[in-house]
Scaffold this active site. Structure first.
Site, PDB file in Angstrom:
ATOM      1  N   GLY A 155       2.876  -1.302   4.192  1.00  0.00           N
ATOM      2  CA  GLY A 155       2.832   0.125   3.887  1.00  0.00           C
ATOM      3  C   GLY A 155       4.232   0.654   3.649  1.00  0.00           C
ATOM      4  CG  HIS A 182      -5.685   1.468   4.963  1.00  0.00           C
ATOM      5  ND1 HIS A 182      -5.260   2.425   5.851  1.00  0.00           N
ATOM      6  CD2 HIS A 182      -4.656   0.612   4.792  1.00  0.00           C
ATOM      7  CE1 HIS A 182      -4.004   2.167   6.190  1.00  0.00           C
ATOM      8  NE2 HIS A 182      -3.613   1.066   5.560  1.00  0.00           N
ATOM      9  CG  ASN A 208      -1.674   1.265   1.402  1.00  0.00           C
ATOM     10  OD1 ASN A 208      -1.859   2.004   0.443  1.00  0.00           O
ATOM     11  ND2 ASN A 208      -2.139   1.534   2.621  1.00  0.00           N
ATOM     12  CD1 TRP A 209       3.623   1.238  -2.673  1.00  0.00           C
ATOM     13  CD2 TRP A 209       3.592   2.320  -4.636  1.00  0.00           C
ATOM     14  NE1 TRP A 209       4.430   0.552  -3.545  1.00  0.00           N
ATOM     15  CE2 TRP A 209       4.425   1.190  -4.752  1.00  0.00           C
ATOM     16  CE3 TRP A 209       3.421   3.149  -5.741  1.00  0.00           C
ATOM     17  CZ2 TRP A 209       5.091   0.871  -5.943  1.00  0.00           C
ATOM     18  CZ3 TRP A 209       4.080   2.835  -6.927  1.00  0.00           C
ATOM     19  CH2 TRP A 209       4.911   1.710  -7.021  1.00  0.00           C
ATOM     20  CE  LYS A 210       0.758   3.455   4.850  1.00  0.00           C
ATOM     21  NZ  LYS A 210       0.189   3.387   6.174  1.00  0.00           N
ATOM     22  CD  GLU A 239      -2.835   5.218   6.759  1.00  0.00           C
ATOM     23  OE1 GLU A 239      -2.832   5.351   5.523  1.00  0.00           O
ATOM     24  OE2 GLU A 239      -1.871   4.741   7.395  1.00  0.00           O
ATOM     25  CB  SER A 298       5.207  -1.775  11.732  1.00  0.00           C
ATOM     26  OG  SER A 298       4.670  -0.495  12.003  1.00  0.00           O
ATOM     27  N   GLY A 337       2.167   2.052  10.675  1.00  0.00           N
ATOM     28  CA  GLY A 337       3.033   3.225  10.536  1.00  0.00           C
ATOM     29  C   GLY A 337       3.670   3.672  11.843  1.00  0.00           C
ATOM     30  CD  GLU A 351      -3.366  -3.089   7.056  1.00  0.00           C
ATOM     31  OE1 GLU A 351      -2.283  -3.318   6.528  1.00  0.00           O
ATOM     32  OE2 GLU A 351      -3.993  -2.035   6.888  1.00  0.00           O
TER      33      GLU A 351
HETATM   34  C1  PEP Z   1      -0.699  -0.160   5.674  1.00  0.00           C
HETATM   35  O1  PEP Z   1      -0.673   0.953   5.161  1.00  0.00           O
HETATM   36  O2  PEP Z   1      -1.593  -0.967   5.363  1.00  0.00           O
HETATM   37  C2  PEP Z   1       0.347  -0.518   6.627  1.00  0.00           C
HETATM   38  C3  PEP Z   1       0.278  -1.678   7.225  1.00  0.00           C
HETATM   39  O3  PEP Z   1       1.340   0.411   6.835  1.00  0.00           O
HETATM   40  P1  PEP Z   1       2.765   0.155   7.571  1.00  0.00           P
HETATM   41  O4  PEP Z   1       3.327  -1.132   6.999  1.00  0.00           O
HETATM   42  O5  PEP Z   1       3.575   1.346   7.228  1.00  0.00           O
HETATM   43  O6  PEP Z   1       2.485   0.012   9.028  1.00  0.00           O
END
Ligand code: PEP
Length: 255
Positions: A233, A94, A11-13, A96, A212, A172, A166
């Site tokens: 992410g 997600h 997931n590049w956000k 976010e 993470s 993050g 998640e």
């Molecule tokens: C995500 O954006 O789905 C995610 C898990 O981010 P990160 O790996 O940065 O925690």
């Protein structure tokens, strides 16, 4: 019965321009058949990613989709629009989006139905916030989110869905759920799928872990029985880290 294949998605956000997307694909390693891989760039880089991914085994996913095919919904993108440029799938719900953009279980359900209607492969995200974990409510929260997301759907539809567990406190933040914490929730989700959709669903449906994930922790997470892959992410933005995580995914053995 086909065995589940490990699935690593990035997931590049809100990162990477079209040019950065092109460069990223140039550094892509050769992928074997034993793992599925996808990236979810921002909307503006989707078409570039689709072109760059042609002839590779990398799926291209959007990070959101609206439930209507068109209409007065400023700022939204519909499933037919994603179909038109050759996008393979979409991340839905997600944390976010839930946290900053008012996403609810009801809108997750509507987006999921739209994705399925238009043959976009969905990754549906669920996860508890820190207070809910501390309060011992994790499994209850996950169950509510699953009930909401899959409301009104039958087994033949559900089977096409990937679930990403998640924990919000691990996204993050550098905090990761321990492999045991993650496995407990994944096993619970798999059990729920069996109760809700019958015995084939838990055998076929993939459940990714996200929060993470990085090369240092990916192997032990992916070794857990019910963790079928990862939604990554931050680390997915880095070609080398991403390649390492994919390698651990390729090594995954299902018992
Ligand atoms: C995500 O954006 O789905 C995610 C898990 O981010 P990160 O790996 O940065 O925690």
């Amino acid at each position: 019965m086909a065995q589940r294949k490990p699935f690593i998605a990035g997931n590049w956000k809100m990162f990477k321009t079209r040019e950065e997307t092109r460069v990223f694909f140039q550094a892509l390693p050769q992928l074997g058949d034993e793992v599925d891989v996808a990236v979810a760039p921002p909307f503006t880089a989707l078409e570039t990613a689709v072109e760059a991914a042609r002839g590779t085994r990398v799926g291209v996913y959007a990070q959101n989709v609206h439930w209507e095919d068109d209409g007065a919904f400023t700022g939204e993108i519909s499933a037919p629009m994603l179909n038109e440029i050759g996008v393979d799938g979409v991340i839905i719900g997600h944390s976010e989006r839930r946290q900053y953009f008012g996403e609810t279980d009801e809108t997750v359900n509507k987006r999921l139905r739209a994705a399925l209607r238009h043959n976009l492969k969905p990754i549906v995200c669920v996860g508890e916030v820190l207070e809910q974990r501390r309060g011992g409510d994790t499994l209850k929260v996950i169950e509510q989110q699953l009930e909401g997301a899959f409301e009104g759907l039958g087994p033949s539809e559900a089977i096409n869905v990937v679930i990403a567990y998640e924990p919000v406190w691990a996204i993050g933040t550098g905090e990761t759920a321990t492999p045991e914490q993650a496995q407990e929730v994944h096993a619970y989700i798999r059990e729920w799928l069996g109760k809700r959709f019958g015995p084939d669903a838990p055998k076929q449906m993939r459940i990714q872990y996200g929060g993470s994930v990085k090369p240092e922790n990916a192997r032990t997470l992916l070794e857990q029985e019910d963790i079928d892959g990862a939604l990554v992410g931050g680390a997915s933005l880095d070609a080398e880290k991403r390649a390492q995580i994919i390698r651990f995914g390729s090594d995954k053995k299902f018992s």
